[in-house]
Scaffold this motif. Structure first.
Motif, PDB file in Angstrom:
ATOM      1  N   GLY A   4    -105.638 -46.543 -37.649  1.00 27.10           N
ATOM      2  CA  GLY A   4    -104.829 -47.403 -36.360  1.00 27.10           C
ATOM      3  C   GLY A   4    -104.333 -48.853 -36.705  1.00 27.10           C
ATOM      4  N   ILE A  74    -101.917 -34.406 -37.656  1.00 27.66           N
ATOM      5  CA  ILE A  74    -102.736 -35.984 -36.857  1.00 27.66           C
ATOM      6  C   ILE A  74    -101.428 -36.690 -37.086  1.00 27.66           C
ATOM      7  CG2 ILE A  74    -103.703 -38.042 -37.320  1.00 27.66           C
ATOM      8  CD1 ILE A  74    -105.647 -36.256 -38.698  1.00 27.66           C
ATOM      9  N   ARG A  77     -98.589 -35.716 -34.698  1.00 30.98           N
ATOM     10  CA  ARG A  77     -98.912 -36.346 -33.221  1.00 30.98           C
ATOM     11  C   ARG A  77     -98.814 -37.366 -32.495  1.00 30.98           C
ATOM     12  NH1 ARG A  77    -103.615 -34.754 -33.445  1.00 30.98           N
ATOM     13  NH2 ARG A  77    -105.032 -36.726 -33.575  1.00 30.98           N
ATOM     14  N   GLU A  78     -99.018 -37.687 -33.644  1.00 27.23           N
ATOM     15  CA  GLU A  78     -98.843 -39.524 -33.412  1.00 27.23           C
ATOM     16  C   GLU A  78     -97.726 -40.600 -32.931  1.00 27.23           C
ATOM     17  OE1 GLU A  78    -102.043 -41.981 -32.386  1.00 27.23           O
ATOM     18  OE2 GLU A  78    -103.349 -40.323 -33.464  1.00 27.23           O
ATOM     19  N   GLU A  79     -97.010 -38.853 -33.871  1.00 28.22           N
ATOM     20  CA  GLU A  79     -95.152 -39.732 -33.924  1.00 28.22           C
ATOM     21  C   GLU A  79     -94.697 -38.802 -33.403  1.00 28.22           C
ATOM     22  OE1 GLU A  79     -94.232 -42.374 -35.527  1.00 28.22           O
ATOM     23  OE2 GLU A  79     -96.168 -42.913 -35.823  1.00 28.22           O
ATOM     24  N   GLN A 252    -110.878 -40.057 -37.993  1.00 29.67           N
ATOM     25  CA  GLN A 252    -110.224 -40.250 -37.189  1.00 29.67           C
ATOM     26  C   GLN A 252    -111.361 -40.480 -35.663  1.00 29.67           C
ATOM     27  OE1 GLN A 252    -106.540 -39.618 -35.607  1.00 29.67           O
ATOM     28  NE2 GLN A 252    -106.978 -40.357 -37.442  1.00 29.67           N
TER      29      GLN A 252
END
Length: 260
Positions: A4, A74, A77-79, A252
């Motif tokens: 993050g 990941i 999903r995050e983007e 994560q």
């Protein structure tokens, strides 16, 4: 990215250039902390992992495969906001795959040729090292792909690690290569950070680079000082692959704990 801190990193780089005094001070503090951790981690990796990489290439490669494969969902999903409704940018994903595969196929050490000598490098090798450093630093500026994997793609992972190890031992012949590598990193940071203006195209390209890097990892053993066969089903280590995935999952969990 997995912890993050990606946006903090990108924003800090931007604030150094266009921020006011308060933002520049905050950015400098963050980047110094990040750099200190990066330097310590890199030196430890150089001192501890170079021999492991040479002696246990298939286990390390399996670990890299775990890192990449478990990171792809990941990143997507995050983007997701930059994927949804931007299907036309999938061409950048294809380009990312093609670029990595071509570089891997045509790199100077593929096909069993000798490893690159960075202690007695030619002018063309110096240019190659500089460009590779520029590309490799994109792993720090762009989320989702390992700098080690990119160096592996260029056939430079072992030569660079050994050269830096020599520089830490104050071997003078290693300093020019380390300086050129460092300059390439600096130029790469300044250049690649501008891609933030094209976030959707960038994240598609990142996923392409990650997918293409799977081929590069499989071919990685052919780039060693003593070339070995490309990874096969028989040399693939499911244990280290699972460990790689578990480490990504652990990051994560750590990210959520930090954010909470």
């Amino acid at each position: 990215f997995l912890l993050g801190q990606y946006d903090n990193f990108i924003n800090s780089l931007n604030y150094l250039v266009v921020g006011n005094k308060k933002k520049k001070i905050k950015a400098i503090r963050f980047l110094i902390q990040l750099m200190m951790g990066w330097i310590v981690g890199f030196i430890l990796a150089v001192l501890l992992l170079t021999s492991v990489f040479e002696e246990h290439i298939y286990q390390v490669s399996s670990l890299f495969l775990g890192f990449i494969l478990f990171s792809i969902p990941i990143v997507t999903r995050e983007e997701r906001n930059y994927f949804l409704g931007h299907g036309k940018n999938s061409i950048y994903m294809l380009l990312g795959i093609v670029v990595v595969v071509l570089i891997t196929y045509f790199n100077p050490t593929s096909g069993g040729e000798s490893s690159i000598d960075l202690l007695n490098m030619s002018f063309s090798t110096a240019i190659y090292l500089f460009v590779a450093a520029m590309v490799a630093i994109s792993a720090m500026v762009l989320p989702g792909i390992s700098g080690s994997t990119l160096l592996l793609i260029f056939g430079l992972y072992v030569p660079v690690m050994n050269t830096i190890k020599s520089a830490l031992s104050f071997q003078v012949e290693a300093f020019p290569s380390v300086i050129i590598f460092g300059l390439g990193i600096l130029v790469g940071i300044v250049t690649v950070v501008r891609l933030e203006k094209f976030r959707s195209q960038t994240v598609y390209a990142i996923v392409g680079l990650m997918i293409g890097s799977l081929y590069a990892i499989i071919m990685g053993p052919t780039t060693l000082d003593t070339p070995q066969q490309a990874m096969t089903i028989s040399t693939f280590s499911i244990l280290f692959f699972v460990i790689g995935g578990a480490l990504i999952g652990g990051l994560q969990i750590l990210k959520r704990l930090i954010q909470d």
